[in-house]
Write an enzyme that holds these catalytic residues in place. Sequence first.
Site, short mmCIF file in Angstrom:
data_model
loop_
_atom_site.label_atom_id
_atom_site.label_comp_id
_atom_site.label_asym_id
_atom_site.label_seq_id
_atom_site.Cartn_x
_atom_site.Cartn_y
_atom_site.Cartn_z
N ARG A 7 0.83 -1.21 0.00
CA ARG A 7 0.00 0.00 0.00
C ARG A 7 0.87 1.26 0.00
O ARG A 7 0.48 2.30 -0.54
CB ARG A 7 -0.97 0.01 1.18
CG ARG A 7 -0.30 0.00 2.54
CD ARG A 7 -1.31 0.14 3.67
NE ARG A 7 -0.68 -0.06 4.95
CZ ARG A 7 -1.11 0.43 6.10
NH1 ARG A 7 -2.22 1.15 6.12
NH2 ARG A 7 -0.50 0.19 7.22
N SER A 34 -5.23 5.17 5.51
CA SER A 34 -4.93 3.74 5.53
C SER A 34 -4.55 3.19 4.16
O SER A 34 -3.67 2.34 4.05
CB SER A 34 -6.15 2.96 6.04
OG SER A 34 -6.54 3.43 7.31
N GLU A 55 -19.39 3.83 -0.22
CA GLU A 55 -18.61 3.24 -1.32
C GLU A 55 -19.43 3.11 -2.60
O GLU A 55 -18.91 3.28 -3.70
CB GLU A 55 -18.08 1.85 -0.90
CG GLU A 55 -17.09 1.88 0.25
CD GLU A 55 -17.75 2.06 1.62
OE1 GLU A 55 -18.99 1.93 1.72
OE2 GLU A 55 -17.03 2.34 2.59
N HIS A 106 -5.58 -3.44 2.24
CA HIS A 106 -5.94 -4.32 3.35
C HIS A 106 -6.56 -5.62 2.87
O HIS A 106 -7.44 -6.19 3.50
CB HIS A 106 -6.87 -3.63 4.34
CG HIS A 106 -6.24 -2.47 5.07
ND1 HIS A 106 -5.69 -1.40 4.41
CD2 HIS A 106 -6.05 -2.24 6.39
CE1 HIS A 106 -5.19 -0.55 5.30
NE2 HIS A 106 -5.40 -1.03 6.50
N ASP A 114 -7.54 -5.77 12.92
CA ASP A 114 -8.92 -5.30 12.74
C ASP A 114 -9.89 -6.49 12.66
O ASP A 114 -11.08 -6.35 12.90
CB ASP A 114 -9.06 -4.45 11.46
CG ASP A 114 -8.65 -3.01 11.68
OD1 ASP A 114 -8.48 -2.61 12.86
OD2 ASP A 114 -8.49 -2.28 10.69
#
Lengths: 312, 276
Positions: A7, A34, A55, A106, A114
């Site tokens: 990322r 993130s 989204e 992620h 998480d």
Amino acid sequence: MEMKAIRDGFGEALTELGKQNPRVVVLSGDLEDSTKAAAFKKEFPARFFNMGISEQDMIGTAAGMGREGFIPFACSFAVFLTNRAYDQIRITVCYNKANVKLAGSHAGISAGSDGATAQCLEDIAIMRALPNMTVICPADAVEVKKAVRAAAAHPGPVYIRTARTASEVVTTEATPFSVGKALTLREGKDLAIIACGIMVPEALRAAALLERSGVNAAVINMSTIKPLDREAVISAAKKYGAIVTAEEHQRAGGLGAAVAEVLSASFPVPVEFVAVNDSFGESGEPEELLAKYGLKDVDIARAASAVLRRRK
Amino acid sequence: MTEKTGFIKGLELKAGGFRAEILKMINKAGAGHPGGSLSCIDLLTALYFSKLRVFPEAPDNPGRDRFIMSKGHASPALYAVLAGRGFFPAAELDRFRKLGALLQGHVHTGVPGVELSTGSLGQGLSFANGMALAAKLKGEQHGIYCMLGDGEMQEGQVWEAFLTSAHHKLDNLCVILDANKVQQNGLVAEIKNIEPAAGKLKQFGWKVEEIDGHDMAQILRALDGFGKEPGRPYFIKADTIKGKGVSFMELNPRWHGKAPDDAELAAALSELAKWK
């Protein structure tokens, strides 16, 4: 050995792309810190849109901007992007051949503590089922930069899957990359391991482990899952007669399934699948999770031994 | 008769003709959505024959006004109007929903003049927002129009999109709600009420007009109000009647998605022959 999160490479690539191409815009589902899209936001605030926690709306908005000549990158956690907005991706993006680039971070169990709701394990399956979609899962923080550039140059929908955790950098700026082309990172004699994402460095480590017991495994980086490099898959099957696939994803519908679809129709050989086996994840450190869910180098090595036994 | 009322009369007659086209194409296809097509046809006629700047000979002209039909099942209405406006030959209407034909069952970008393929409800406004944001970024002056259905307002994405339009001050965006009160299995008010829609949109920060969506003078007046409220998106709540113009179809959920047979078509056409 350089360790870097894919990322992070993504964020850098997006910002570099923004400098080169004024048509690049970025939409974020309020997760830019993130996903690392925040690097772009800092440089190009007028071309950055935090669309809030919505989204489905973000995907449609991106498609509208794409229709007007922009190159929109819609960024969120892979799980919210692909699962939450699936029908919007199916209809507004893929059916309409919208020029939208989806960047999901992620992805995989290595998203970590998480827990299950943030760990995307289905995205490869559901994205590759869509007509007009290209699916790329880069091997490291260097390859992701080439993927971002290629996605921007490719007309139409592209999904780029990135991981949160730091992983070994196994390619260089000079390593060849093109969409739809596999790359052999290590030649072998006995079998081929076909991997994507952070499982590519795991596969290289597995090959080193196997070498100690006299097994010589090739490692193929299959960073484009759709369109799959069929020739590379078939030629590996012909050359080695045994394949292991490795992905940080559900076994159902992922890289392994894509490889098996090709081989079962064209050149059947034994295949073993290293993947998450029909379960959700949980909280934990990335390395702990990869070990618990059978996604480490040792698991790949074990699958290699199994596939060689089956080959006889 | 003044010139203005003559113009309005002309639009009304045109809309009456499109009503007949809609029913004929659905009859010929053996399937389709008459109710929600008849409810929005006066609005579409006004848009395409009085308001929208479009280029049938060059549909992608960058200076065009954009129209997004979010309620994609009203394809017969949009197709009839696009054919009437010269975007493609009217003969195509006879092949609606047939294998290999230009005109897919739901609104489709393969058709000249269509901006977005729709049919999964709730997705059009987000796309229109994207077009409106793009126009702002590029400093372009065209308008972006989006038609929604009232049943469609039950989709969550529509409300996300309403927030986006207002938050980004998209005053180049006009939403027209075809509030025909009926969805597939009954009344919107009884299944999941969306009213008071106008009040909700005002609270969301939109400029709102409420009109009779079958009164051509009111439609034209409302459309003329677009672009005069800096900083706010524009919402026209058009009070309409599902199946408008054919007595046995009006406000009857049975005609949401059913083709008239030959006898029903003949009865409908004879009613429409007396239109206006």
